[in-house]
Design a protein around this motif. Structure first.
Motif, PDB file in Angstrom:
ATOM      1  N   LEU A   1       0.708  -1.063  -0.137  1.00 11.40           N
ATOM      2  CA  LEU A   1       0.009   0.103  -0.260  1.00 11.40           C
ATOM      3  C   LEU A   1       0.723   1.583  -0.201  1.00 11.40           C
ATOM      4  O   LEU A   1       1.555   1.398   0.508  1.00 11.40           O
ATOM      5  N   GLY A   2       0.774   2.054  -1.019  1.00 10.87           N
ATOM      6  CA  GLY A   2       1.366   3.310  -1.161  1.00 10.87           C
ATOM      7  C   GLY A   2       2.426   3.334  -1.301  1.00 10.87           C
ATOM      8  O   GLY A   2       3.884   2.988  -0.882  1.00 10.87           O
ATOM      9  N   GLY A   3       2.802   2.229  -2.945  1.00  9.55           N
ATOM     10  CA  GLY A   3       4.377   1.979  -3.344  1.00  9.55           C
ATOM     11  C   GLY A   3       5.508   2.150  -3.250  1.00  9.55           C
ATOM     12  O   GLY A   3       5.393   4.006  -3.525  1.00  9.55           O
ATOM     13  N   THR A   4       6.245   2.250  -3.085  1.00 13.17           N
ATOM     14  CA  THR A   4       7.760   2.737  -2.994  1.00 13.17           C
ATOM     15  C   THR A   4       8.787   1.878  -3.966  1.00 13.17           C
ATOM     16  O   THR A   4       8.505   1.802  -4.195  1.00 13.17           O
ATOM     17  N   ILE A   5       9.875   2.346  -4.003  1.00 13.47           N
ATOM     18  CA  ILE A   5      11.009   2.354  -4.513  1.00 13.47           C
ATOM     19  C   ILE A   5      12.436   2.499  -3.749  1.00 13.47           C
ATOM     20  O   ILE A   5      12.232   3.729  -2.863  1.00 13.47           O
ATOM     21  N   ALA A   6      13.401   1.399  -3.182  1.00  8.79           N
ATOM     22  CA  ALA A   6      14.472   1.781  -2.143  1.00  8.79           C
ATOM     23  C   ALA A   6      15.669   1.106  -3.055  1.00  8.79           C
ATOM     24  O   ALA A   6      15.315   0.962  -3.792  1.00  8.79           O
ATOM     25  N   SER A   7      16.387   1.968  -2.535  1.00  8.09           N
ATOM     26  CA  SER A   7      18.071   1.521  -2.944  1.00  8.09           C
ATOM     27  C   SER A   7      18.935   0.813  -1.690  1.00  8.09           C
ATOM     28  O   SER A   7      18.563   1.320  -0.885  1.00  8.09           O
ATOM     29  N   PHE A   8      20.018   0.218  -2.137  1.00 12.71           N
ATOM     30  CA  PHE A   8      20.279  -0.304  -0.784  1.00 12.71           C
ATOM     31  C   PHE A   8      21.749  -0.777  -1.683  1.00 12.71           C
ATOM     32  O   PHE A   8      22.037  -0.708  -2.977  1.00 12.71           O
ATOM     33  N   LYS A   9      22.518  -0.338  -0.282  1.00 10.50           N
ATOM     34  CA  LYS A   9      23.649  -1.008  -0.648  1.00 10.50           C
ATOM     35  C   LYS A   9      24.185  -1.786  -0.785  1.00 10.50           C
ATOM     36  O   LYS A   9      24.425  -2.802   1.122  1.00 10.50           O
ATOM     37  N   ILE A  10      25.592  -2.961  -2.028  1.00 10.62           N
ATOM     38  CA  ILE A  10      25.659  -4.360  -1.005  1.00 10.62           C
ATOM     39  C   ILE A  10      26.786  -4.332  -0.716  1.00 10.62           C
ATOM     40  O   ILE A  10      28.570  -3.653  -0.726  1.00 10.62           O
ATOM     41  N   GLN A  11      27.234  -4.623   0.541  1.00 11.37           N
ATOM     42  CA  GLN A  11      28.199  -5.007   1.722  1.00 11.37           C
ATOM     43  C   GLN A  11      29.398  -6.375   0.905  1.00 11.37           C
ATOM     44  O   GLN A  11      28.215  -6.981   0.699  1.00 11.37           O
ATOM     45  N   GLU A  12      29.887  -5.627   2.527  1.00 14.10           N
ATOM     46  CA  GLU A  12      31.125  -6.881   1.816  1.00 14.10           C
ATOM     47  C   GLU A  12      30.757  -8.390   2.030  1.00 14.10           C
ATOM     48  O   GLU A  12      31.032  -9.178   0.781  1.00 14.10           O
ATOM     49  N   TYR A  13      29.655  -9.552   2.918  1.00 11.67           N
ATOM     50  CA  TYR A  13      29.515 -10.239   2.937  1.00 11.67           C
ATOM     51  C   TYR A  13      28.083  -9.916   1.450  1.00 11.67           C
ATOM     52  O   TYR A  13      27.132 -11.297   2.462  1.00 11.67           O
ATOM     53  N   GLY A  14      27.785  -9.163   1.298  1.00  8.29           N
ATOM     54  CA  GLY A  14      26.266  -9.570   0.798  1.00  8.29           C
ATOM     55  C   GLY A  14      25.176  -9.022   1.095  1.00  8.29           C
ATOM     56  O   GLY A  14      23.853  -9.363   0.252  1.00  8.29           O
ATOM     57  N   GLN A  15      25.317  -8.780   2.694  1.00  3.52           N
ATOM     58  CA  GLN A  15      24.444  -8.309   3.143  1.00  3.52           C
ATOM     59  C   GLN A  15      24.139  -7.353   2.111  1.00  3.52           C
ATOM     60  O   GLN A  15      24.468  -6.160   1.686  1.00  3.52           O
ATOM     61  N   LEU A  16      22.897  -6.606   2.977  1.00  6.24           N
ATOM     62  CA  LEU A  16      22.433  -4.979   1.966  1.00  6.24           C
ATOM     63  C   LEU A  16      22.002  -4.185   3.062  1.00  6.24           C
ATOM     64  O   LEU A  16      21.302  -4.468   4.289  1.00  6.24           O
ATOM     65  N   LYS A  17      22.321  -2.737   3.068  1.00  6.12           N
ATOM     66  CA  LYS A  17      22.264  -1.198   3.349  1.00  6.12           C
ATOM     67  C   LYS A  17      21.593  -0.975   2.955  1.00  6.12           C
ATOM     68  O   LYS A  17      21.009  -0.305   2.013  1.00  6.12           O
ATOM     69  N   PHE A  18      20.564  -0.430   3.776  1.00  5.27           N
ATOM     70  CA  PHE A  18      18.728   0.400   3.567  1.00  5.27           C
ATOM     71  C   PHE A  18      19.782   2.268   3.482  1.00  5.27           C
ATOM     72  O   PHE A  18      20.630   2.217   4.159  1.00  5.27           O
ATOM     73  N   LEU A  19      19.656   2.254   2.017  1.00  4.30           N
ATOM     74  CA  LEU A  19      20.278   4.381   1.747  1.00  4.30           C
ATOM     75  C   LEU A  19      18.672   4.964   1.684  1.00  4.30           C
ATOM     76  O   LEU A  19      18.957   5.903   2.531  1.00  4.30           O
ATOM     77  N   ASN A  20      18.204   4.086   1.086  1.00  5.98           N
ATOM     78  CA  ASN A  20      16.518   5.255   0.732  1.00  5.98           C
ATOM     79  C   ASN A  20      15.623   5.263  -0.699  1.00  5.98           C
ATOM     80  O   ASN A  20      15.902   3.579  -0.300  1.00  5.98           O
ATOM     81  N   LYS A  21      14.247   5.477   0.147  1.00  4.76           N
ATOM     82  CA  LYS A  21      12.897   4.874  -0.465  1.00  4.76           C
ATOM     83  C   LYS A  21      12.209   6.334  -1.045  1.00  4.76           C
ATOM     84  O   LYS A  21      12.182   7.325  -0.246  1.00  4.76           O
ATOM     85  N   VAL A  22      11.902   5.871  -2.015  1.00  2.00           N
ATOM     86  CA  VAL A  22      10.716   7.547  -2.571  1.00  2.00           C
ATOM     87  C   VAL A  22      10.068   6.871  -2.953  1.00  2.00           C
ATOM     88  O   VAL A  22       9.490   5.259  -3.064  1.00  2.00           O
ATOM     89  N   SER A  23       8.752   7.759  -3.550  1.00  2.01           N
ATOM     90  CA  SER A  23       7.484   7.459  -4.019  1.00  2.01           C
ATOM     91  C   SER A  23       7.652   6.567  -5.503  1.00  2.01           C
ATOM     92  O   SER A  23       8.197   6.882  -5.547  1.00  2.01           O
ATOM     93  N   SER A  24       6.802   5.683  -5.283  1.00  2.35           N
ATOM     94  CA  SER A  24       7.040   5.202  -6.720  1.00  2.35           C
ATOM     95  C   SER A  24       5.839   5.622  -7.075  1.00  2.35           C
ATOM     96  O   SER A  24       5.702   5.742  -8.817  1.00  2.35           O
ATOM     97  N   HIS A  25       4.945   6.359  -7.114  1.00  2.00           N
ATOM     98  CA  HIS A  25       4.232   7.482  -7.040  1.00  2.00           C
ATOM     99  C   HIS A  25       3.058   6.662  -8.264  1.00  2.00           C
ATOM    100  O   HIS A  25       2.672   6.600  -9.324  1.00  2.00           O
ATOM    101  N   GLY A  26       2.511   5.392  -7.586  1.00  2.00           N
ATOM    102  CA  GLY A  26       0.789   4.080  -8.339  1.00  2.00           C
ATOM    103  C   GLY A  26       1.190   3.399  -6.966  1.00  2.00           C
ATOM    104  O   GLY A  26       3.040   3.022  -6.993  1.00  2.00           O
ATOM    105  N   GLU A  27       0.518   2.491  -7.363  1.00  2.00           N
ATOM    106  CA  GLU A  27      -0.175   1.210  -6.560  1.00  2.00           C
ATOM    107  C   GLU A  27       0.390   0.225  -7.693  1.00  2.00           C
ATOM    108  O   GLU A  27       0.652   0.072  -8.256  1.00  2.00           O
ATOM    109  N   GLY A  28       0.908  -0.489  -6.207  1.00  2.95           N
ATOM    110  CA  GLY A  28       1.311  -2.798  -6.801  1.00  2.95           C
ATOM    111  C   GLY A  28       3.122  -1.688  -7.901  1.00  2.95           C
ATOM    112  O   GLY A  28       2.417  -2.627  -9.192  1.00  2.95           O
ATOM    113  N   PRO A  29       3.967  -1.255  -7.690  1.00  2.00           N
ATOM    114  CA  PRO A  29       4.951  -1.260  -8.231  1.00  2.00           C
ATOM    115  C   PRO A  29       5.663  -2.735  -8.219  1.00  2.00           C
ATOM    116  O   PRO A  29       5.754  -3.248  -7.335  1.00  2.00           O
TER     117      PRO A  29
END
Length: 353
Positions: free
Chosen positions: A80-108
């Motif tokens: 609900l209230g769709g978003t798109i997020a960016s993540f940085k890939i860490q040394e052993y493959g884990q992901l670090k959250f960077l930021n997210k913004v609106s996808s400007h539409g439901e169900g991205p």
């Protein structure tokens, strides 16, 4: 001296073993046992998937995409209230959250990046819209620079996927039965072709694959169980082929999902949800037409998306309802598939190498 040589030999062997593996990320729906984006180790020699780990907890990351340098990963949140997020890939493959913004539409439901890695495009299935984003050097997403709304008073749009190609942008709209073509002018994408093919039917174009030179486009149609083949010409676009993805004997319901070309572009693969199969086609590289040569059961239920590994020797299928990933070998001489094995995975939807 012998101890030193033994150590170097062990170290070299270790590097060889670890060099056989590459990470594969899995986008999921988190309405069941899944908690977010997962990571497997994939063996490029044997096709084995091991070491399942949660890379990051996040809600309904149903489609994921890399930056070209594979330092960052982008995921839609089909909530609900769709978003798109960016993540940085860490040394052993884990992901670090960077930021997210609106996808400007439901169900991205889809995200892809351009080759420069400085723009992303998101398709919103329920919202009937698509949005373009500029990406900063640190991998973070800026607010949308352009938003296209496709709903009209008499028709409901379901934008389902989009891809950049050089200065062009293509967007498949399942609801409007169209694939739009845009061109970049003064840093703005302008609509140049309302649809690259014409139809009076209701095929439901969902995903598409482009050849490396952009001359041919293959569109998988969710509703009609078919692939529309298009050739790009100086004067516009020409439909050159239309092929069924299903066996003639299949009579149940079906919804096509994903489509990919082999690395040598001699073979084309499409997924059938319902028949639960991968349709394999041989491709004529001269005229672009295709011919079906195999129907391979996916050994699971509801093959949402699938992918080819970096070596081009394996094809992996995300079976959403049966919660497993099936691995197939690809015969180099024929492009045909052979089932190897399957592993459990929580609500897999999208696979990313």
């Amino acid at each position: 001296m012998k101890i030193k040589l033994l150590f170097l030999s062990f170290s070299f062997s270790f590097l060889i073993v670890t060099g056989q593996n590459t990470p594969m990320y899995v986008g999921t729906y988190t309405d069941g046992f899944s908690e977010g984006i997962y990571k497997f180790d994939f063996n490029l020699n044997t096709g084995e998937l091991t070491n399942l780990q949660l890379a990051i907890a996040t809600e309904n990351p149903s489609f994921i995409a890399y930056s070209p340098n594979k330092k960052y990963l982008y995921a839609v949140s089909e909530s609900l209230g769709g978003t798109i997020a960016s993540f940085k890939i860490q040394e052993y493959g884990q992901l670090k959250f960077l930021n997210k913004v609106s996808s400007h539409g439901e169900g991205p439901c889809h995200v892809s990046l351009n080759k420069q890695g400085n723009k992303a495009v998101v398709s919103n299935y329920r919202g009937g819209s698509a949005a373009i984003y500029n990406i900063s050097r640190d991998g973070k997403l800026n607010e949308a620079s352009q938003v296209f709304n496709y709903n009209t008073t008499d028709k409901e749009s379901h934008a389902h996927s989009a891809q950049f190609f050089k200065d062009e942008l293509y967007i498949a709209d399942l609801g409007m039965n169209a694939v739009y073509q845009y061109k970049l002018k003064n840093n703005i994408y302008e609509l140049t072709t309302p649809s690259i093919f014409k139809t009076t039917e209701n095929p439901g174009p969902r995903h598409f694959a482009l050849t490396k030179n952009g001359e041919f486009i293959y569109i998988i149609n969710e509703l009609s169980g078919s692939i529309t083949s298009i050739k790009k010409k100086a004067s516009g676009f020409e439909q050159i082929d239309f092929d069924a993805t299903l066996e003639d004997t299949y009579e149940g319901k079906n919804a096509c999902a994903d489509i990919h070309l082999s690395k040598n572009e001699l073979y084309l693969y499409g997924s059938n949800r319902g028949e639960n199969s991968i349709a394999v086609f041989k491709r004529n590289k001269v005229d672009g037409t295709i011919e079906k040569i195999q129907t391979m059961p996916v050994h699971g239920d509801w093959p949402r998306n699938f992918t080819l590994d970096p070596s081009g020797k394996f094809l992996l299928v995300a079976n959403q309802k049966s919660q497993n990933i099936s691995v197939f070998s690809i015969e180099a001489a024929t492009g045909m598939l052979t089932f190897l094995h399957s592993v459990k995975a929580p609500r897999p939807v999208c696979l990313l190498f």
